[in-house]
Design a protein around this motif. Structure first.
Motif, PDB file in Angstrom:
ATOM      1  N   LEU B 476       0.836  -1.202   0.000  1.00 18.23           N
ATOM      2  CA  LEU B 476       0.000   0.000   0.000  1.00 18.23           C
ATOM      3  C   LEU B 476       0.871   1.252   0.000  1.00 18.23           C
ATOM      4  O   LEU B 476       0.636   2.197  -0.774  1.00 18.23           O
ATOM      5  CB  LEU B 476      -0.912   0.005   1.236  1.00 18.23           C
ATOM      6  CG  LEU B 476      -2.093  -0.966   1.230  1.00 18.23           C
ATOM      7  CD1 LEU B 476      -2.602  -1.211   2.647  1.00 18.23           C
ATOM      8  CD2 LEU B 476      -3.221  -0.439   0.357  1.00 18.23           C
ATOM      9  N   TRP B 477       1.895   1.274   0.857  1.00 16.11           N
ATOM     10  CA  TRP B 477       2.781   2.443   0.958  1.00 16.11           C
ATOM     11  C   TRP B 477       3.418   2.775  -0.392  1.00 16.11           C
ATOM     12  O   TRP B 477       3.569   3.945  -0.737  1.00 16.11           O
ATOM     13  CB  TRP B 477       3.874   2.177   1.999  1.00 16.11           C
ATOM     14  CG  TRP B 477       3.428   2.350   3.421  1.00 16.11           C
ATOM     15  CD1 TRP B 477       2.192   2.725   3.851  1.00 16.11           C
ATOM     16  CD2 TRP B 477       4.228   2.168   4.606  1.00 16.11           C
ATOM     17  NE1 TRP B 477       2.163   2.780   5.226  1.00 16.11           N
ATOM     18  CE2 TRP B 477       3.402   2.443   5.713  1.00 16.11           C
ATOM     19  CE3 TRP B 477       5.543   1.792   4.838  1.00 16.11           C
ATOM     20  CZ2 TRP B 477       3.865   2.363   7.034  1.00 16.11           C
ATOM     21  CZ3 TRP B 477       5.999   1.711   6.152  1.00 16.11           C
ATOM     22  CH2 TRP B 477       5.172   1.989   7.239  1.00 16.11           C
ATOM     23  N   ASP B 478       3.820   1.727  -1.116  1.00 18.03           N
ATOM     24  CA  ASP B 478       4.488   1.972  -2.400  1.00 18.03           C
ATOM     25  C   ASP B 478       3.632   2.837  -3.318  1.00 18.03           C
ATOM     26  O   ASP B 478       4.156   3.544  -4.175  1.00 18.03           O
ATOM     27  CB  ASP B 478       4.813   0.646  -3.101  1.00 18.03           C
ATOM     28  CG  ASP B 478       6.089   0.015  -2.559  1.00 18.03           C
ATOM     29  OD1 ASP B 478       6.864   0.728  -1.869  1.00 18.03           O
ATOM     30  OD2 ASP B 478       6.323  -1.177  -2.808  1.00 18.03           O
ATOM     31  N   CYS B 479       2.313   2.771  -3.158  1.00 16.27           N
ATOM     32  CA  CYS B 479       1.423   3.571  -4.003  1.00 16.27           C
ATOM     33  C   CYS B 479       0.818   4.748  -3.265  1.00 16.27           C
ATOM     34  O   CYS B 479      -0.097   5.405  -3.771  1.00 16.27           O
ATOM     35  CB  CYS B 479       0.314   2.694  -4.551  1.00 16.27           C
ATOM     36  SG  CYS B 479       0.990   1.535  -5.726  1.00 16.27           S
TER      37      CYS B 479
END
Lengths: 623, 623
Positions: B476-479
C-alpha cells in the motif's frame, strides 16, 4: 592485554568514601558511571574515570565500589574485553544475561542496613537518579550526591579538561545564523510556555552557536553549557577561546546588539550557581526546559514545580532536520569521502595479494586518503578495519594484539568515516580480494536485499524509523539469518556521527517521526562468529517521494543515498535479486560513476577512476 | 438517532454529588469511565453507566460531570455517533485532535480551587488513578474514591448483574485441567517470590477454572474474581451457579482433595474485604501479584510495599499460548465457520442481484448459518456487515437508520465471527457481486499483498508482533495508500475475540514476543471515505518454520491460517502479484477446497460446495 592492578586504587577510594573532607557522612558504596557531565557518547580522557578505577575502557559500563566489593556492569559487546582488562578485585556483571542482578538489586543484596550510596550528581542523568534513588529508598538506603568527584580526588595524573580553539561556521555551511536559531528556539519556548531553556548536550551547544571544537576525539564539540532566556543568552565556556577575534566577530560580542541577542560569556564551572539563581528567581508559572537526560545536579537546581523535562529538546529535533546548506554540504562531504575510498580500494586490490597489508595499515591508508580531501578535519569514529573472523566482532577496532593481515582468502569489512567542515560521513563496505564462496555471496546478497529494502522504501510522512527496521531483515529472516544490532542511526552535519532523535531499530521506540531533511544510516549486516562479518552501510537522506495516491496528501517519503561508493558486485549472487533490486544496484552504480567519477576526473585521480568504472559495470539480467 | 435528554439526570447526579449519604464531603466533579470492575472491553448492560448518563453508547468514552459542565471524551471512531446521541448539556471532547484538552487539564481549568473529584474505585484501573490523582494533586485538587457508584444511586431501572449458568469444559477442549493450571501458576508465583495472585480479568478466571459463562454478550465469561495462594484457592462468584452438579463435579467441590486444591467459594461482593484481610495479614517479603490494570479499590487493599504489579499476568501469557487440544479445537471451529460462510456467500451471490438483501439481513443470515454448526454458542462480536460507503466506517454495525441494500455495484465487507465450544472465530471477506472497477481491484490487491506478507513472513523465535506490522503496509505504501488501524490482535480459545498480550500493530510496543501456539488475526485493509472499505482477515496460528539456517538454533516461526474461506479472485489484479504471492493464493485455496470441501460434502451442502470449488479455481500465471 594484561589487567590493571587496582588493589591500591580501591583502597584509596574506600578511604575517601569515609573522609569527611569529601563526604558529609561516609558512603558505603560509590557509583562510577561512564559518562561526562553532558551525557556524551564519546568522552574526553579527563572523564574516563570508570576506566581509571577499573582498567576497563570499553564505551559502556558502570562501576560500583562498596567497602567489600567492586563490580562492573557492561553489555555483551564487552564481556571479553572487560574480563581481560580488570583484575580479580572486580566482579563482572554481564548485563542482558538472565541471572545478572541489576545495580539496584545487587546494592540491596550487599549493603548493610540504612546505607548511603554516593554518586557525582553532575555525571548521573536525572532519569537514572530517579530510578536508582527510588529503588534504594524502598530498601531503606539512600542515594546521596557527592559534590567532589571521588575518583578525581585519587587520580593524581588526571589529564586537564581540553580547551582547544573553536571553529566558526558561516552561513554557507549552516544555512541559518545563530541569531535565527535563537529566535526559532524562543518561539518553541513560547509555544510550550517556558521562560528558560538549558542547553546541556555538547552537540546542541555547538549547533546552536554555529561553532565547532575539538575537545573530544571524533566529535567536533567543545565543553560548554548555555542557558537561553526569552531576553538573555548565557554561554558557559572556559579558556582563551572567547579571545579569538574570529569567534568574537562570529558571536558579535563587541557589537551593539539588541539586548536579547547579547551573549553573556561566563565560566564553564559557574553553570550550577547561575542556574540555581535562575531557579530561585522564578515566578509562578515560569517554567525551565531541560532534557530529562540532563545531569541530576542541574535538574535539581530548578525547583520541581518549575521543571519542564522532555526526552528530546527542541534543539535536538531542529538539528536533525538538515536545511539546504547542510544537505549540500553533506553531499559534498560524501563525494570527497567516496574519492578517498575509491583510492583506498584501488590500492588494496593491488597490495592485498602481496600479503603486506594489515588491518591497521589499511585503516591508516584510509585516513591518509581522506586527509587529502578539502576541509578534512578528523575521523568521525575509530575505523573498524577487520578481516576474516575479526569482521564478526561488531565494534572491532584493530590493535597490535589482534591485527590481522588482509588476504585474498578472507572477507574484509571496513566501517569508517570522517568529519569534513561541510559534513560527516560513515560508510561500510565489505570486500573480497579473491574469490568469495557461494555461502559468503549468499549472505552478502541477503544483506544487500535488506539494505535496498530500506533505502528504496516508501512510507507516509510521520512514520517512525523503527517501523522500517524489519524491511532490512526480511530477506535474512526468510533463510533463518539475522543480525543483533539496529539498522540505522541519525548522523550529524559536521557533528556527532551518532545523533538523535531518529533512527531505524527494533529497539528504539522513543524515536521521533522521520521527516524530509533527516539523515540516517542504513546498515544491515550478517556476522558468522569465528569466520566473517558483512555489513553494507550508506548514509541516506529522507526526501519526499512521488507516489500514485500520496497518502491523501499526507505526503510520501523515501531515502536518497548520500554515500556513493561502489558495492562490490563480485560478492552479489545475482540470481537472488529481483529485477527491481538489480535495477536499484545498477542505478546506484550509475550515479557513483557520474558523480564520483566526475570528481575523480577533476582531482586527476585516473587510476582510482578506472577502478570505479570497473566496479560499477551493470549487473547482467539472469536468464 | 435522536439524542437522549439528560437534563433531569444530570440534576439528580449533581444532587447526589453533594449528598452526605453517598459522599463524605461534596465532590465538585464525578468521573464516569466506560469499563466494569474487571476492565473488560465488552460490558454487561448493568455496567453501561456512561451510556446511561449521557446517551452515548460507543465502546470507548469517559464522561465527567461538574456542577456546571458535562463533558465526554471519545476517539475518532465515535465523534459522529457521540454528537448524535448526546443532547446540548454535553460537550464533546474529541480525543486525538490537537486542541482537545486532556481530562486532567480540563478539570484543572474548570474546577474551583481545592476541589474534590470523585470516581468509583472499582471501575478505575490503578494505573489511571495514579496518573489522574497526580495531575489533580499538583493543581491543588484531590481525586477521591466514592464507594457507592453515584450513577447507580440515580439509575432506577438499572438491570441486574447477570448471573447465568456456567459451562464446564473437559480436557478434550482445554488440554490442561484446572488443577494443573493452578500448579503452573503457583510455580510462576514461586519464581517471582509472590505468595498470592489476584485474578481480576474475567477471561482469566474463566480460563483458569476451565469454565465459561454468558454474563457478557459475545464474551463467554462470568462475573467472578479469584485469589490464589500457595495453599489456598478462593473463588468469588454469585448465584446458584455453584449448586449446579456439573460445576460441583468439575471443580471437585464435594471431593476430599489435598487442602491446596480445595476451592473456597465466596460471594462476589466479598472480594474487597477478603483481600483487605489478606493484605493485613502479610509478613515482610510476602508479595501479592496483581495486574497493573486491576481496579484502584483492589490494588489499594494491598499495602504498597507488598504489591507486585505487572502489565501482563502469568495467566494472560499462559492463556495466549494454545496447547494441542485448544489448537485442534480452533481448527475445527474455523472449518465449521468456513462452512457457514460458504453457505452465506453462495446465498448472497444468488440473492443480491434481486435487490432484497440489506446489511442487516445479510448479518442475520450469517448468524443463521453459523448457528446450524455443532457446538455453536453465540457470535463473538457484533457483525460488521457493510456495503459501499458504510464499508469505510471501520467499526460499523448496521442499524435501521444506516441499513443499506447490497447491490451488484458496490463492494461488500463482512467482518464476523462466532463462539463455538471448541473455538472462537473472526474473519473478514470483501466481495463484489458485480464487476469491480480497476481501482477497487488495485486497492484490494495491495491489501491482499499485505495480508500475504504477514501470513507468509518468517521470523526468529522471540520476535514481537509489532515488528511485522509494516510488512502488511509495504505494498500500500508503495502507491501512497495506508490504513489507520493495527494489523492484528490476539484471539482467545472459546474466549474473548480480542485478547492480549500479543498482536501486530504499529501502536503496540508493550506486546509480548510471539511464540508457537499463539493465535492472532492478520487483517490489513484500505478505506476510501464515502465510497468503500476493503479488509482481508484471517485468524492465524504461530507455528515453527523450516528455514535453511534456523537462526543458529534460536528457532524460526511463521503463521498457519486457521481461517479457510475463499478470497474472492474476481477482486484480484493478478498482474500486481508476484509469483510467490500467486502461489500463496493458489495453495491457500487448494487447502480451503480440501479441508472445507470435505466438511461441506460430509454435511451434504452440495450447493455451497459447488460455490467453494468455483471460488477456489487457481489463478492463472500472467504472460
Amino acid at each position: 592485554m594484561s589487567p590493571k592492578i587496582t588493589t591500591e586504587l580501591l583502597k584509596q577510594l574506600r578511604q575517601v568514601m569515609k573522609n569527611p573532607k569529601f563526604v558529609q557522612e561516609p558512603v558505603q558504596a560509590y557509583i562510577v558511571p561512564s559518562g561526562d557531565a553532558h551525557q556524551s557518547e564519546y568522552i574526553a580522557p579527563c572523564d574516563c574515570r570508570r576506566a581509571f578505577i577499573s582498567g576497563f575502557d570499553g564505551s559502556a559500563g558502570t562501576a560500583i565500589v562498596t567497602e567489600q566489593h567492586a563490580a562492573m556492569w557492561t553489555d555483551g559487546r564487552y564481556f571479553l574485553q572487560a574480563a581481560h582488562q580488570m583484575d580479580s578485585n572486580w566482579t563482572l556483571m554481564k548485563m542482558g544475561l538472565k541471572d545478572t542482578p541489576t545495580q539496584e538489586d545487587w546494592l540491596v543484596s550487599v549493603l548493610p542496613e540504612g546505607s548511603k550510596v554516593g554518586v557525582d550528581p553532575f555525571i548521573i542523568p536525572a532519569d537514572q537518579w530517579k530510578r536508582m534513588s527510588k529503588a534504594l529508598r524502598s530498601a531503606g538506603h539512600e542515594l546521596v550526591p557527592v559534590k567532589e568527584n571521588l575518583i578525581g580526588t585519587i587520580w593524581s595524573g588526571c589529564p586537564q579538561r581540553p580547551c582547544k580553539p573553536l571553529i566558526t561556521l558561516d552561513l554557507s555551511y549552516t544555512g541559518v545564523s545563530w541569531r535565527d536559531k535563537i529566535v526559532a528556539l524562543r518561539s518553541k519556548m513560547a509555544e510550550r510556555k517556558v521562560m528558560w531553556f538549558v542547553v546541556t548536550a555538547l552537540d546542541e551547544v555547538a549547533w546552536l552557536f554555529n561553532l565547532r571544537g575539538s575537545d573530544v576525539e571524533y566529535n567536533p564539540v567543545f565543553f560548554a553549557y548555555a542557558v537561553i532566556g526569552m531576553n538573555t543568552i548565557r554561554l558557559f565556556i572556559d579558556g582563551d577561546r572567547m579571545r579569538d577575534p574570529a569567534v568574537r566577530e562570529h558571536l558579535q560580542l563587541d557589537s551593539t546588539l539588541e539586548p536579547e541577542f547579547q551573549i553573556q560569556v561566563m565560566p564553564y564551572g559557574s553553570i550550577l550557581s547561575e542556574l540555581q539563581a535562575v531557579g530561585a528567581g522564578l515566578s509562578p508559572k515560569e517554567k525551565v526546559w531541560l532534557s530529562d537526560k540532563a545531569s541530576y545536579a542541574l535538574t535539581e537546581a530548578i525547583p520541581k514545580a518549575y521543571r519542564y523535562l522532555t526526552p528530546y529538546t527542541p534543539i535536538c529535533i531542529a538539528k536533525a532536520v538538515k536545511n539546504a546548506a547542510e544537505t549540500e554540504g553533506m553531499r559534498r562531504a560524501h563525494i570527497k569521502d567516496a574519492v578517498a575510498l575509491c583510492e583506498l580500494f584501488n590500492w588494496l586490490e593491488k597490495e592485498v595479494p602481496k600479503g603486506t597489508v594489515t588491518e591497521i595499515i589499511a585503516a591508516d591508508k584510509a585516513e591518509e586518503f581522506r586527509s587529502q580531501q578539502k576541509d578534512f578535519v578528523e575521523l568521525s569514529f575509530a575505523t573498524i578495519s577487520s578481516t576474516g573472523p575479526n569482521g564478526a566482532i561488531i565494534h572491532y577496532k584493530p590493535v597490535p594484539e589482534t591485527n590481522r593481515t588482509l588476504s585474498v582468502n578472507e572477507i574484509y569489512l571496513l566501517d569508517s568515516g570522517a568529519q569534513y567542515k561541510d559534513g560527516t560521513t560513515d560508510v561500510t563496505r565489505t570486500m573480497h580480494f579473491g574469490t568469495p564462496s557461494a555461502y559468503e555471496k549468499e549472505c552478502f546478497t541477503y544483506v544487500l536485499k535488506g539494505h535496498i529494502a530500506v533505502s528504496a522504501a516508501i512510507f507516509p510522512n510521520g512514520t517512525k524509523g523503527h517501523l522500517l527496521d524489519s524491511f532490512a531483515r526480511s530477506a535474512l529472516w526468510d533463510c533463518g539469518l539475522d543480525y543483533l544490532h539496529g539498522t540505522g542511526h541519525g548522523v550529524g552535519s559536521f557533528l556527532n556521527v551518532h545523533e538523535g532523535p531518529c533512527g531505524i531499530s527494533y529497539k528504539t521506540f522513543a524515536d521521533e517521526p522521520l521527516e524530509a531533511g533527516m539523515i540516517v544510516s542504513d546498515e544491515p549486516g550478517y556476522y558468522e562468529d569465528g569466520s566473517f562479518g558483512i555489513r553494507i552501510e550508506n548514509v541516506v537522506l529522507v526526501i519526499p517521494a512521488e507516489t500514485k495516491y500520496n497518502f491523501k496528501n499526507r505526503g510520501s517519503l523515501t531515502f536518497e543515498p548520500l554515500t556513493l561508493v561502489p558495492i562490490q558486485t563480485k560478492m552479489i549472487d545475482v540470481n537472488l535479486l529481483t529485477e527491481k533490486e538489480r535495477n536499484w544496484v545498477n542505478e546506484y552504480h550509475q550515479k557513483c560513476r557520474e558523480v564520483v567519477g566526475a570528481e575523480l576526473e577533476r582531482q586527476g585521480r585516473h587510476e582510482a577512476l578506472r577502478w570505479l568504472l570497473q566496479e560499477t559495470e551493470p549487473l547482467a539480467r539472469v536468464q
